[in-house]
Design an enzyme around this catalytic site. Structure first.
Site, PDB file in Angstrom:
ATOM      1  N   LYS A   1       1.208  -1.191  -0.104  1.00  0.00           N
ATOM      2  CA  LYS A   1       0.084   0.126  -0.214  1.00  0.00           C
ATOM      3  C   LYS A   1       1.224   1.160   0.146  1.00  0.00           C
ATOM      4  O   LYS A   1       0.886   2.057  -0.879  1.00  0.00           O
ATOM      5  CB  LYS A   1      -0.891  -0.036   1.233  1.00  0.00           C
ATOM      6  CG  LYS A   1      -1.342   1.018   1.794  1.00  0.00           C
ATOM      7  CD  LYS A   1      -2.449   1.097   2.540  1.00  0.00           C
ATOM      8  CE  LYS A   1      -1.584   1.643   3.856  1.00  0.00           C
ATOM      9  NZ  LYS A   1      -1.578   3.407   4.075  1.00  0.00           N
ATOM     10  N   ASN A   2       1.434   1.012   1.182  1.00  0.00           N
ATOM     11  CA  ASN A   2       2.684   2.356   1.309  1.00  0.00           C
ATOM     12  C   ASN A   2       3.525   3.087  -0.157  1.00  0.00           C
ATOM     13  O   ASN A   2       4.067   3.959  -0.070  1.00  0.00           O
ATOM     14  CB  ASN A   2       3.521   2.508   2.425  1.00  0.00           C
ATOM     15  CG  ASN A   2       2.568   3.126   3.402  1.00  0.00           C
ATOM     16  OD1 ASN A   2       1.382   3.272   3.374  1.00  0.00           O
ATOM     17  ND2 ASN A   2       3.416   2.660   4.539  1.00  0.00           N
TER      18      ASN A   2
ATOM     19  N   ARG B   1      -4.410  11.327   3.737  1.00  0.00           N
ATOM     20  CA  ARG B   1      -3.294  11.878   4.276  1.00  0.00           C
ATOM     21  C   ARG B   1      -2.396  12.258   2.970  1.00  0.00           C
ATOM     22  O   ARG B   1      -1.871  12.842   2.146  1.00  0.00           O
ATOM     23  CB  ARG B   1      -2.252  11.891   5.567  1.00  0.00           C
ATOM     24  CG  ARG B   1      -3.004  11.566   6.911  1.00  0.00           C
ATOM     25  CD  ARG B   1      -2.118  11.174   7.896  1.00  0.00           C
ATOM     26  NE  ARG B   1      -1.146  12.212   7.140  1.00  0.00           N
ATOM     27  CZ  ARG B   1      -1.178  13.875   8.043  1.00  0.00           C
ATOM     28  NH1 ARG B   1      -2.275  14.147   8.495  1.00  0.00           N
ATOM     29  NH2 ARG B   1       0.183  13.981   8.036  1.00  0.00           N
TER      30      ARG B   1
ATOM     31  N   CYS C   1      -4.176  13.571  12.639  1.00  0.00           N
ATOM     32  CA  CYS C   1      -4.826  12.348  11.910  1.00  0.00           C
ATOM     33  C   CYS C   1      -5.268  11.372  13.815  1.00  0.00           C
ATOM     34  O   CYS C   1      -4.495  12.135  14.647  1.00  0.00           O
ATOM     35  CB  CYS C   1      -4.547  11.760  10.943  1.00  0.00           C
ATOM     36  SG  CYS C   1      -2.933  10.166  11.825  1.00  0.00           S
TER      37      CYS C   1
ATOM     38  N   ARG D   1       0.899  14.868  12.472  1.00  0.00           N
ATOM     39  CA  ARG D   1       1.403  14.454  11.688  1.00  0.00           C
ATOM     40  C   ARG D   1       1.108  15.775  10.609  1.00  0.00           C
ATOM     41  O   ARG D   1       1.006  16.359   9.780  1.00  0.00           O
ATOM     42  CB  ARG D   1       0.132  13.724  10.378  1.00  0.00           C
ATOM     43  CG  ARG D   1       0.967  12.518  11.605  1.00  0.00           C
ATOM     44  CD  ARG D   1       0.007  11.127  11.103  1.00  0.00           C
ATOM     45  NE  ARG D   1       0.809  10.801  10.281  1.00  0.00           N
ATOM     46  CZ  ARG D   1       0.539   9.682   9.077  1.00  0.00           C
ATOM     47  NH1 ARG D   1      -0.551   9.292   9.833  1.00  0.00           N
ATOM     48  NH2 ARG D   1       1.184   8.737   8.307  1.00  0.00           N
TER      49      ARG D   1
ATOM     50  N   ASP E   1       5.298   0.706  12.023  1.00  0.00           N
ATOM     51  CA  ASP E   1       3.870   0.555  11.647  1.00  0.00           C
ATOM     52  C   ASP E   1       3.642  -1.090  12.332  1.00  0.00           C
ATOM     53  O   ASP E   1       2.604  -1.595  11.822  1.00  0.00           O
ATOM     54  CB  ASP E   1       3.485   0.496   9.867  1.00  0.00           C
ATOM     55  CG  ASP E   1       3.263   1.758   9.486  1.00  0.00           C
ATOM     56  OD1 ASP E   1       2.797   2.831  10.067  1.00  0.00           O
ATOM     57  OD2 ASP E   1       3.606   2.237   8.497  1.00  0.00           O
TER      58      ASP E   1
ATOM     59  N   ILE F   1       7.853   7.656  16.907  1.00  0.00           N
ATOM     60  CA  ILE F   1       7.829   8.079  15.705  1.00  0.00           C
ATOM     61  C   ILE F   1       6.426   9.268  15.797  1.00  0.00           C
ATOM     62  O   ILE F   1       6.624  10.361  15.143  1.00  0.00           O
ATOM     63  CB  ILE F   1       7.385   6.921  14.799  1.00  0.00           C
ATOM     64  CG1 ILE F   1       8.820   6.294  14.160  1.00  0.00           C
ATOM     65  CG2 ILE F   1       7.281   7.465  12.991  1.00  0.00           C
ATOM     66  CD1 ILE F   1      10.239   7.043  13.987  1.00  0.00           C
TER      67      ILE F   1
ATOM     68  N   ARG G   1      -8.886  -0.237   4.911  1.00  0.00           N
ATOM     69  CA  ARG G   1      -8.135   1.096   3.846  1.00  0.00           C
ATOM     70  C   ARG G   1      -6.596   0.488   3.487  1.00  0.00           C
ATOM     71  O   ARG G   1      -6.388   0.759   2.485  1.00  0.00           O
ATOM     72  CB  ARG G   1      -7.015   1.879   4.654  1.00  0.00           C
ATOM     73  CG  ARG G   1      -8.532   2.902   4.846  1.00  0.00           C
ATOM     74  CD  ARG G   1      -8.081   4.144   5.790  1.00  0.00           C
ATOM     75  NE  ARG G   1      -7.427   4.135   5.652  1.00  0.00           N
ATOM     76  CZ  ARG G   1      -5.943   4.707   6.134  1.00  0.00           C
ATOM     77  NH1 ARG G   1      -6.067   5.272   7.595  1.00  0.00           N
ATOM     78  NH2 ARG G   1      -4.130   5.338   5.865  1.00  0.00           N
TER      79      ARG G   1
HETATM   80  C1  UD1 Z   1       4.374   6.974   6.546  1.00  0.00           C
HETATM   81  C2  UD1 Z   1       4.033   6.043   5.849  1.00  0.00           C
HETATM   82  C3  UD1 Z   1       3.404   5.814   7.203  1.00  0.00           C
HETATM   83  C4  UD1 Z   1       3.759   5.437   8.198  1.00  0.00           C
HETATM   84  C5  UD1 Z   1       4.631   6.210   8.944  1.00  0.00           C
HETATM   85  C6  UD1 Z   1       6.235   6.407   9.468  1.00  0.00           C
HETATM   86  C7  UD1 Z   1       2.393   6.457   4.126  1.00  0.00           C
HETATM   87  C8  UD1 Z   1       1.599   6.732   3.115  1.00  0.00           C
HETATM   88  N1  UD1 Z   1       2.753   6.154   5.736  1.00  0.00           N
HETATM   89  O1  UD1 Z   1       3.841   8.318   6.755  1.00  0.00           O
HETATM   90  O2  UD1 Z   1       2.472   4.289   7.419  1.00  0.00           O
HETATM   91  O3  UD1 Z   1       3.257   5.015   9.471  1.00  0.00           O
HETATM   92  O4  UD1 Z   1       5.575   6.752   7.492  1.00  0.00           O
HETATM   93  O5  UD1 Z   1       7.125   5.224   8.749  1.00  0.00           O
HETATM   94  O6  UD1 Z   1       3.159   5.844   3.172  1.00  0.00           O
HETATM   95  N2  UD1 Z   1       6.416  14.942  10.393  1.00  0.00           N
HETATM   96  C9  UD1 Z   1       6.679  16.519  10.776  1.00  0.00           C
HETATM   97  N3  UD1 Z   1       6.634  17.294   9.726  1.00  0.00           N
HETATM   98  C10 UD1 Z   1       6.781  16.475   8.233  1.00  0.00           C
HETATM   99  C11 UD1 Z   1       6.699  15.488   8.014  1.00  0.00           C
HETATM  100  C12 UD1 Z   1       6.528  14.588   8.235  1.00  0.00           C
HETATM  101  O7  UD1 Z   1       6.338  16.484  11.897  1.00  0.00           O
HETATM  102  O8  UD1 Z   1       6.743  17.775   7.645  1.00  0.00           O
HETATM  103  C13 UD1 Z   1       6.546  13.758  11.706  1.00  0.00           C
HETATM  104  C14 UD1 Z   1       5.410  12.831  11.514  1.00  0.00           C
HETATM  105  O9  UD1 Z   1       4.452  14.255  12.418  1.00  0.00           O
HETATM  106  C15 UD1 Z   1       6.110  11.926  12.247  1.00  0.00           C
HETATM  107  C16 UD1 Z   1       7.356  11.379  11.859  1.00  0.00           C
HETATM  108  O10 UD1 Z   1       8.025  12.428  11.007  1.00  0.00           O
HETATM  109  O11 UD1 Z   1       6.005  12.316  13.759  1.00  0.00           O
HETATM  110  C17 UD1 Z   1       7.740  10.413  10.867  1.00  0.00           C
HETATM  111  O12 UD1 Z   1       6.789  10.835   9.641  1.00  0.00           O
HETATM  112  P1  UD1 Z   1       6.303  10.441   7.881  1.00  0.00           P
HETATM  113  O13 UD1 Z   1       8.218   9.515   7.706  1.00  0.00           O
HETATM  114  O14 UD1 Z   1       5.921  11.236   7.409  1.00  0.00           O
HETATM  115  O15 UD1 Z   1       5.308   9.896   7.771  1.00  0.00           O
HETATM  116  P2  UD1 Z   1       3.691   9.524   6.969  1.00  0.00           P
HETATM  117  O16 UD1 Z   1       4.791   9.688   5.746  1.00  0.00           O
HETATM  118  O17 UD1 Z   1       3.476  10.590   6.713  1.00  0.00           O
END
Ligand code: UD1
Length: 417
Positions: free
Chosen positions: A22-23, A92, A116, A121, A304, A326, A396
């Site tokens: 999925k991701n 998202r 969420c 996030r 995850d 995380i 999902r």
């Molecule tokens: C992706 C995965 C999700 C997984 C996560 C961490 C997808 C669709 N989803 O989510 O399943 O749990 O990686 O492995 O691939 N952050 C910020 N600012 C930003 C971006 C991120 O503060 O602009 C923080 C987030 O709040 C979180 C951390 O960084 O605490 C990691 O988030 P991120 O790696 O970006 O997760 P996603 O890409 O949203």
């Protein structure tokens, strides 16, 4: 609304084929915006998040046709530059269209995703990176409005390794002029999969899978055929299903090397794992022993898999400590696991789990995608009947999970409420 009814206590055995990731599929679908024409994507999982991505692409003008696990995406007529709140709020990852639309059309208007269940996030790192590439960004009425006459290469250093941020910037920089260097990049296998399709489309990306990614911008990219990598989180969930039921399960269509952190912890807990010709066999003849985990960006233990591992530790011999590094609010499954008789105390971002010999089946409610999986795992190990409601979260991200588990001998049924 559907619910799952599980009569626990059955040892799982047999073979299961892991679906496409999925991701990985979500950003891969989005990347087709950069390559106008007919793209063919294979090994696509049947999931609600995939349907949402298709709706987003269609709303932008793409023509999408699905045939089994192969999806054809014609992006020749992607002429709209707006992704609305209705679509982005349900998933998202839709926010990832912002950069590719900007790279292709010079402007884009995309709803901010909001928080969420598992945390706030933010997308500040995505926006910081887009600004560095030359985008002019304003936030108005809940939308990000971005403009750029021409995007240019830049040096980007993330505050934390963000998976979505790294994917977003890699896609956008692929069509910028000159060289972009992303430092402190996330290293997840899904990022490598995205870089592979982008390079096949004509991009020039090096270093995906390390913390420094170099992107030499190209003028245009062409449509391709591409197969999505297997879902490492689905695979990991089935590994724990085998372990928690004392079963013996073989997993096909997976890449064991993507799950090293989980494999080490399961081996430590006494689970037997063998890898022959990329078929992973997971057996657990004895009660697992308690081990501690801390979630970290890849190659560390994946957030995850945290909820599912906690379900296993609920029946382990001894006490374990699980630390979530995380996301700030990713212990929503704890109070539901306690309904099975689990002994868990949470302090800050750590949970201490004292293993019990047996869980007892209970009615529980799913709160997010991976939390839902942990409740199913607990239900498989528990005595008597478990009912998991609100399973729309599960749809999902897990393709036919109840059918796959039933084929392994679980007594599990989807019931309409
Ligand atoms: C992706 C995965 C999700 C997984 C996560 C961490 C997808 C669709 N989803 O989510 O399943 O749990 O990686 O492995 O691939 N952050 C910020 N600012 C930003 C971006 C991120 O503060 O602009 C923080 C987030 O709040 C979180 C951390 O960084 O605490 C990691 O988030 P991120 O790696 O970006 O997760 P996603 O890409 O949203």
């Amino acid at each position: 609304m559907d619910k799952l009814v599980i009569n626990g206590g059955k040892k799982l055995s047999g073979e299961v084929t892991v679906s496409g990731s999925k991701n990985a599929a979500l950003p891969i679908f989005v990347s087709t915006i950069l390559a106008p024409g007919l793209n063919t994507i294979g090994n696509v999982p049947f999931l609600r998040d995939i349907n949402t991505t298709i709706k987003v692409l269609e709303s932008l003008g793409a023509a999408v046709e699905g045939n089994g696990h192969v999806v054809k995406i014609d992006t020749a007529n992607v002429n709209s530059v707006e992704a609305t709140y209705d679509l982005v709020k349900t998933m998202r990852a839709s926010v990832l269209v912002l950069g590719p639309l900007l790279a292709r059309h010079g402007r884009a208007r995309v709803s901010l995703p909001g928080g969420c269940a598992i945390g706030a996030r933010p997308i500040d790192q995505h926006l910081m990176g887009l600004k560095a590439l030359g985008a002019d960004i304003h936030l108005t009425h809940g939308y990000v409005e971005a403009k750029a006459r021409k995007l240019h290469g830049a040096r980007i250093n993330f505050d934390m390794p963000t998976v979505g941020g790294t994917e977003h910037l890699m896609m956008t920089a692929a069509l910028a002029t000159g060289e972009t260097i992303i430092e402190n990049a996330a290293r997840e296998p899904e990022i490598v999969d995205l870089a592979n399709i982008l390079n096949k489309m004509g991009a020039r990306i090096e270093g995906a899978g390390t913390d420094t990614i170099r992107i030499e911008g190209v003028k245009e990219m062409s449509p391709v055929c591409y197969e999505v990598m297997p879902d490492r989180i689905e695979a990991g969930t089935f590994m724990i299903a085998a372990a928690i039921t004392g079963g013996d399960v073989k997993l096909r269509n997976m890449k064991p090397e993507h799950l090293d952190a989980l494999v080490f912890k399961l081996l430590d807990a006494g689970v037997e794992i063998t890898n022959k010709d990329s078929v992973l066999r997971v057996r657990c003849p004895r009660r697992p022993t308690a081990v501690n985990i801390k979630t970290r960006p890849y190659p560390g233990f994946p957030t995850d898999m945290q909820a599912q591992f906690m379900a296993l530790m609920c029946v382990a011999d001894g006490a374990s400590v699980i630390t979530e590094n995380i996301f700030e609010n990713r212990f929503m499954h704890v109070s539901e696991l306690m309904r099975f008789g689990a002994d868990i105390t949470v302090e800050g971002n750590s949970a201490t789990i004292k293993g019990v010999k047996k869980l007892s089946g209970a009615p529980v409610m799913a709160t997010d995608l991976r939390a839902s999986a942990s409740l199913i795992l607990a239900g498989l190990a528990a005595d008597a009947t478990t009912e998991v409601s609100r399973i729309y979260h599960l749809d999902r991200g897990y393709e036919s999970i109840e059918k796959k588990l039933a084929a392994l001998g679980a007594d599990i049924q989807r019931v309409k409420e």
